[in-house]
Design an enzyme around this catalytic site. Structure first.
Site, mmCIF file in Angstrom:
data_model
loop_
_atom_site.group_PDB
_atom_site.id
_atom_site.type_symbol
_atom_site.label_atom_id
_atom_site.label_comp_id
_atom_site.label_asym_id
_atom_site.label_seq_id
_atom_site.Cartn_x
_atom_site.Cartn_y
_atom_site.Cartn_z
ATOM 1 N N GLY A 1 -26.263 -10.117 77.658
ATOM 2 C CA GLY A 1 -27.451 -10.588 76.957
ATOM 3 C C GLY A 1 -27.857 -11.991 77.375
ATOM 4 N N THR A 2 -26.883 -12.860 77.582
ATOM 5 C CA THR A 2 -27.187 -14.239 77.950
ATOM 6 C C THR A 2 -27.929 -14.276 79.286
ATOM 7 O OG1 THR A 2 -25.222 -15.006 76.772
ATOM 8 C CG2 THR A 2 -26.154 -16.503 78.414
ATOM 9 N N ASN B 1 -28.899 -12.777 64.841
ATOM 10 C CA ASN B 1 -27.489 -12.417 64.868
ATOM 11 C C ASN B 1 -26.705 -12.928 63.670
ATOM 12 O OD1 ASN B 1 -28.436 -14.575 66.751
ATOM 13 N ND2 ASN B 1 -26.311 -15.236 66.567
ATOM 14 N N GLN C 1 -29.099 -7.820 69.127
ATOM 15 C CA GLN C 1 -28.513 -7.400 67.840
ATOM 16 C C GLN C 1 -29.238 -6.214 67.234
ATOM 17 O OE1 GLN C 1 -25.733 -8.150 66.489
ATOM 18 N NE2 GLN C 1 -25.179 -9.995 67.623
ATOM 19 N N SER D 1 -27.540 -5.994 75.340
ATOM 20 C CA SER D 1 -26.172 -6.299 75.768
ATOM 21 C C SER D 1 -25.239 -5.144 75.430
ATOM 22 C CB SER D 1 -25.708 -7.574 75.053
ATOM 23 O OG SER D 1 -24.333 -7.772 75.257
ATOM 24 N N GLY D 2 -24.332 -4.816 76.351
ATOM 25 C CA GLY D 2 -23.432 -3.681 76.163
ATOM 26 C C GLY D 2 -22.452 -3.839 75.011
ATOM 27 N N CYS E 1 -16.558 -26.635 62.754
ATOM 28 C CA CYS E 1 -16.044 -27.991 62.651
ATOM 29 C C CYS E 1 -16.194 -28.668 64.003
ATOM 30 C CB CYS E 1 -14.580 -27.948 62.258
ATOM 31 S SG CYS E 1 -14.111 -29.341 61.260
HETATM 32 N N1 PLP Z 1 -28.612 -12.692 71.982
HETATM 33 C C1 PLP Z 1 -28.144 -12.419 70.764
HETATM 34 C C2 PLP Z 1 -29.082 -12.267 69.622
HETATM 35 C C3 PLP Z 1 -26.764 -12.293 70.570
HETATM 36 O O1 PLP Z 1 -26.292 -12.060 69.336
HETATM 37 C C4 PLP Z 1 -25.899 -12.453 71.684
HETATM 38 C C5 PLP Z 1 -24.430 -12.368 71.511
HETATM 39 O O2 PLP Z 1 -23.877 -12.877 70.566
HETATM 40 C C6 PLP Z 1 -26.455 -12.712 72.937
HETATM 41 C C7 PLP Z 1 -27.817 -12.824 73.055
HETATM 42 C C8 PLP Z 1 -25.600 -12.895 74.158
HETATM 43 O O3 PLP Z 1 -25.156 -11.668 74.674
HETATM 44 P P1 PLP Z 1 -23.883 -11.618 75.663
HETATM 45 O O4 PLP Z 1 -22.683 -11.899 74.816
HETATM 46 O O5 PLP Z 1 -23.888 -10.220 76.202
HETATM 47 O O6 PLP Z 1 -24.092 -12.630 76.713
#
Ligand code: PLP
Length: 380
Positions: free
Chosen positions: A69-70, A149, A177, A197-198, A323
């Site tokens: 996803g990133t 998320n 999500q 994202s997988g 924290c």
């Molecule tokens: N976008 C959202 C809304 C997410 O919740 C996440 C993962 O927590 C990501 C992007 C990132 O995905 P990935 O972990 O596959 O890089």
């Protein structure tokens, strides 16, 4: 172990494991090779592409496989901005995932884009009027997540897309999500790009996809090969892609009953928690949100201490509050919603999945009073 952190990651479905193993053992060819081993791997990648496309109502040629996803988020924002140099304005929301938030900051620092950040109300709902005012004639892209998320709150992506279209701006949504939890269809949403994202949908970590609507101005971020129709260089993660394809097929088959069952578990947890501890507050509870996500704040409690106590009892949950250098830092999402530090520091996110049962809720309700009493801030 009672796993209530499905928004962080999900277990890989055994049927998904079954689909990916042959790509590691028998069909190990490079999908770009012209020989039969390559063709066998390419066929698996093509099959997976069809399954991903079918789940979101896209064409196969519009799916670009990524490392998650990133990367999909990064590729979307950078890819469109690079291809539209005449438009330098980017619009995001204040509650996007860090993949978008941090990238937007970097794009601003690099002088690549001017960024407008649109806020949300106290329930996490997007301020649509503010969004209307933010989109301009020089806006290249508007990026709005489909579901948050941390709170599960759903965003009015279709309405934003209609606004963006009037200004010739392209629209990206981070559906990481939302996928598998609510209906996701690129035409109904009216989006040009969509990230998934997988590992949030019972496939492994390290694989994802970006949907790029045909005709969208887009430049590859990852250079070095002609894979993915020149939109993402690098030998494809064939086993991960096969897994993602199978996971998307399973998501398409999952019935609504399953989602309703998960929602009922979540609702029961929230009902009982708020009845027993009136100080506990459900964040985003007034908004339309995912049925699996519960973001509860125990005012006056430090989330990390509570999470560790839950963990000792075998319960896995998480928090956006963290924290940092001795003081508790609220998540950017809760800050954007105007949650006070006193309340937000006690943020615990429980996110359910199909593997959860009533007994998991019972366990949380049994452990919580002890934990909260030990942390002795609430009257329990
Ligand atoms: N976008 C959202 C809304 C997410 O919740 C996440 C993962 O927590 C990501 C992007 C990132 O995905 P990935 O972990 O596959 O890089």
């Amino acid at each position: 172990m009672i796993y209530l952190d499905n928004n962080a990651t999900t277990p890989v479905d055994p049927r998904v494991v079954e689909a990916m193993l042959p790509l590691l053992t028998e069909r190990y060819g490079n999908p770009s090779s012209i020989h039969r081993a390559g063709a066998a791997a390419a066929a698996a990648v093509d099959g997976a592409r069809a399954s991903v496309a079918a789940l979101i109502g896209a064409r196969e040629s519009e799916i670009v496989f990524t490392s998650g996803g990133t990367e999909a988020d990064n590729a979307a924002l950078r890819g469109v901005l690079a291809a539209r140099p005449e438009r330098r304005h980017l619009v995001i929301t204040t509650v996007e995932h860090h993949a978008v938030i941090d990238l937007a900051d970097a794009l601003e620092r690099e002088g690549v884009a001017e960024v407008t950040r649109v806020g949300v109300d106290g329930a996490g709902r997007l301020k649509l009027e503010e969004m209307e005012g933010a989109i301009r004639g020089d806006t290249a892209l508007v990026s709005v997540m489909l579901a948050n998320n941390e709170t599960g709150v759903l965003m009015p992506v279709a309405a934003v897309a209609a606004m963006a279209r009037r200004h010739g701006a392209k629209v990206h949504t981070d559906a990481v999500q939302a996928l598998g939890k609510v209906r996701v269809n690129v035409d109904e949403l009216g989006v040009d790009l969509l990230s998934l994202s997988g590992h949030k949908v019972f496939a492994p970590k390290g694989v994802g996809a970006l949907y790029v609507r045909r005709g969208t101005p887009f430049r590859a971020m990852m250079l070095g090969g002609h894979q993915e129709r020149d939109r993402r260089g690098g030998t494809q993660n064939t086993s991960g892609i096969a897994a993602l394809g199978r996971a998307c097929e399973l998501a398409a088959e999952r019935d609504r009953g399953e989602q309703e069952r998960v929602r009922a578990l979540r609702d029961r947890l929230e009902r009982e928690v708020t009845a027993r501890w009136p100080q506990a507050r459900v964040i985003g509870g007034e908004a339309e949100r995912l049925g699996n996500t519960s973001c509860v704040c125990f005012a006056g409690v430090e989330a990390e201490a509570l999470l560790l106590m839950l963990s000792e009892a075998g319960i896995c949950a998480s928090s956006g509050a963290a924290c940092s250098s001795g003081s508790l830092e609220l998540s950017h999402v809760l800050k954007a919603m105007g949650v006070s530090p006193e309340v937000g520091q006690g943020e615990v996110r429980f996110s359910f999945g199909p593997q959860n049962r009533e007994s998991d809720v019972d366990a949380v309700l049994e452990v919580l009073p002890r934990a909260l009493r030990k942390l002795s801030v609430l009257n329990v």
